[in-house]
Design a protein around this motif. Structure first.
Motif, mmCIF file in Angstrom:
data_model
loop_
_atom_site.group_PDB
_atom_site.id
_atom_site.type_symbol
_atom_site.label_atom_id
_atom_site.label_comp_id
_atom_site.label_asym_id
_atom_site.label_seq_id
_atom_site.Cartn_x
_atom_site.Cartn_y
_atom_site.Cartn_z
ATOM 1 N N PRO A 122 32.149 -8.992 -26.047
ATOM 2 C CA PRO A 122 30.829 -8.366 -25.973
ATOM 3 C C PRO A 122 30.812 -6.953 -25.393
ATOM 4 O O PRO A 122 29.808 -6.247 -25.540
ATOM 5 N N GLU A 123 31.916 -6.515 -24.769
ATOM 6 C CA GLU A 123 31.961 -5.130 -24.300
ATOM 7 C C GLU A 123 32.000 -4.148 -25.478
ATOM 8 O O GLU A 123 31.669 -2.976 -25.325
ATOM 9 N N ILE A 135 27.755 -4.802 -21.371
ATOM 10 C CA ILE A 135 27.472 -5.340 -22.698
ATOM 11 C C ILE A 135 26.103 -4.882 -23.173
ATOM 12 O O ILE A 135 25.276 -4.430 -22.375
ATOM 13 N N THR A 139 22.968 -9.236 -26.438
ATOM 14 C CA THR A 139 23.932 -10.343 -26.454
ATOM 15 C C THR A 139 23.257 -11.664 -26.124
ATOM 16 O O THR A 139 23.500 -12.691 -26.758
ATOM 17 N N ASN A 196 22.294 -12.638 -19.537
ATOM 18 C CA ASN A 196 23.050 -11.386 -19.435
ATOM 19 C C ASN A 196 23.679 -11.222 -18.059
ATOM 20 O O ASN A 196 24.824 -10.774 -17.925
ATOM 21 N N ASP A 200 27.633 -10.817 -17.179
ATOM 22 C CA ASP A 200 28.121 -9.701 -16.366
ATOM 23 C C ASP A 200 28.946 -10.207 -15.188
ATOM 24 O O ASP A 200 30.017 -9.672 -14.876
#
Length: 412
Positions: A122-123, A135, A139, A196, A200
């Motif tokens: 996702p980066e 990201i 997402t 999210n 993270d």
């Protein structure tokens, strides 16, 4: 994906990759896999992995085996003939980075509909300094839409074993931690922000793998070679493009500043200078310097470039001397004036649409926009890293609509 049909990864090829490469990774890289917090899903699922090396695809796939994964892959790799052939056999999905791509969404839906697994980094690009790069906030919406369990895959040690700035392979210690991040029910009950934030926190834990982690040691007589293509700014004399590398040393040709990379990927300063102790710390100082140069009344930054684009029928063989012009960055975004395939082109990329600029060290930097991507090749190839950094800094400084979560390199 011809006829919008995504194939299941080839079982025979998957098996061959496993029996050949898994023992090699165990033997040469002392690979350790932790699945203590992994609840093996019975049906469809999605794997989220950090991305700091070109080894990561192989590591994620082999450690999830025997479940097979349809991987989301950057569109640019499909322009390489041999990779395009291999990726199609493996059921990979091309993705135009940092913008919605309906092909990829369709492919992921097809995969989960047949009970398969999706591999997503996702980066959106390979980490430059080995640390977490944030990201896109969409997402979480994607995860809620797919409605399947989410597995986190934390890869440690691959950054210095095979970073994308490397010259040669470094033998080192690798680790992969597979754990269940969200159950199917949690993907529906948790909020967008909660999902999210959890991603993270999970993927952001990889910062420890680039801070002299004593569990990841490396062996090579050329540990630092190529590093000057991402660390172009000298922290001592503040000059640009004066760094060079040789063996395990990175040094400045403008002053006597230098550092040696040890087996823990730490930088040991020479001459008693206060050099950064890790690649991440150096890169962060460099990023802070570039951010300080940006302001609303700044003069536009113009770069003479050659350009390649898949719009050309002979993309990889295209002669870039016939495709050149001026690329300019202002608080409003990027603008290219020049030629592509012999035609005069004027193209703008609004700042909100370019949250990050991936680059290939000493080769090019890329802008993705409108379902296409462009490879820009500056005259000074060492500057590819600089324009990638200032592009991301400009997004955070000038964009009115931030769609990315924070990068470790941008945190204060």
């Amino acid at each position: 994906m011809k006829n919008n049909k995504l194939r299941t990864p080839c079982g025979i090829l998957y098996f061959l990759l496993y029996i050949i490469f898994y023992p090699i990774l165990k033997l040469l890289f002392c690979l350790k896999v932790d699945k203590s917090n992994y609840n093996k899903p019975k049906g469809a699922f999605i794997v989220l992995a950090n991305h700091s090396s070109f080894m990561d695809f192989l590591l994620a796939m082999l450690t999830i085996y025997p479940r097979r994964l349809n991987a989301v892959t950057a569109q640019k790799f499909f322009a390489v003939t041999i990779l395009r052939f291999l990726f199609k056999i493996m059921g990979c999905m091309p993705k135009n980075l940092f913008e919605p791509d309906i092909r990829t969404i369709i492919g992921m839906k097809q995969t989960v509909a047949r009970g398969g697994g999706v591999l997503l980094f996702p980066e959106g690009r390979c980490s430059v300094d080995g640390a977490y790069m944030g990201i896109n906030k969409s997402t979480a919406k994607l995860i809620k839409n797919l409605g399947v369990p989410v597995i986190s895959c934390i890869i440690g040690g691959s950054y210095t074993s095979m970073p994308f700035w490397r010259k040669g392979l470094r033998l080192g210690n690798l680790s992969v931690t597979i754990s269940t991040l969200f159950s199917k029910e949690e993907t529906q009950t948790l909020s967008i922000d909660e999902i999210n934030n959890a991603i993270d926190q999970s993927l952001g834990s990889t910062y420890s793998t680039v801070s002299g982690n004593r569990h990841h040691t490396f062996s090579n007589k050329k540990l630092a070679e190529g590093l000057h293509n991402i660390l172009y700014w000298c922290p001592h004399c503040k000059t640009e493009f004066t760094t060079k590398t040789e063996g395990c040393r990175i040094y400045c040709t403008s002053c006597d500043g230098a550092a040696t990379m040890d087996k823990y990927a730490k930088l040991i300063a020479e001459n008693d200078y206060a050099y950064p102790a890790t690649v991440h710390e150096w890169f962060k100082m460099q990023t802070t310097h570039e951010m300080s140069m940006l302001h609303k009344d700044m003069e536009p930054i113009s770069i003479e470039v050659s350009v390649r684009t898949p719009l050309s029928p002979n993309f990889r063989d295209d002669k870039t001397e016939d495709n050149n012009g001026l690329l300019t960055l202002s608080p409003h975004g990027w603008h290219y004036d020049g030629t592509i395939m012999g035609e005069n082109i004027s193209r703008s990329f609004a700042i909100e649409t370019v949250p990050a600029i991936p680059f290939d060290p000493a080769q090019n930097f890329q802008i993705y926009s409108g379902g296409q991507y462009y490879e820009f090749i500056p005259n000074n190839l060492q500057s590819c890293a600089k324009y990638s950094i200032i592009g991301e800094c400009a997004y955070w400084h000038f964009s009115q609509r931030i769609q990315m979560t924070s990068s470790r390199s941008l945190e204060t």
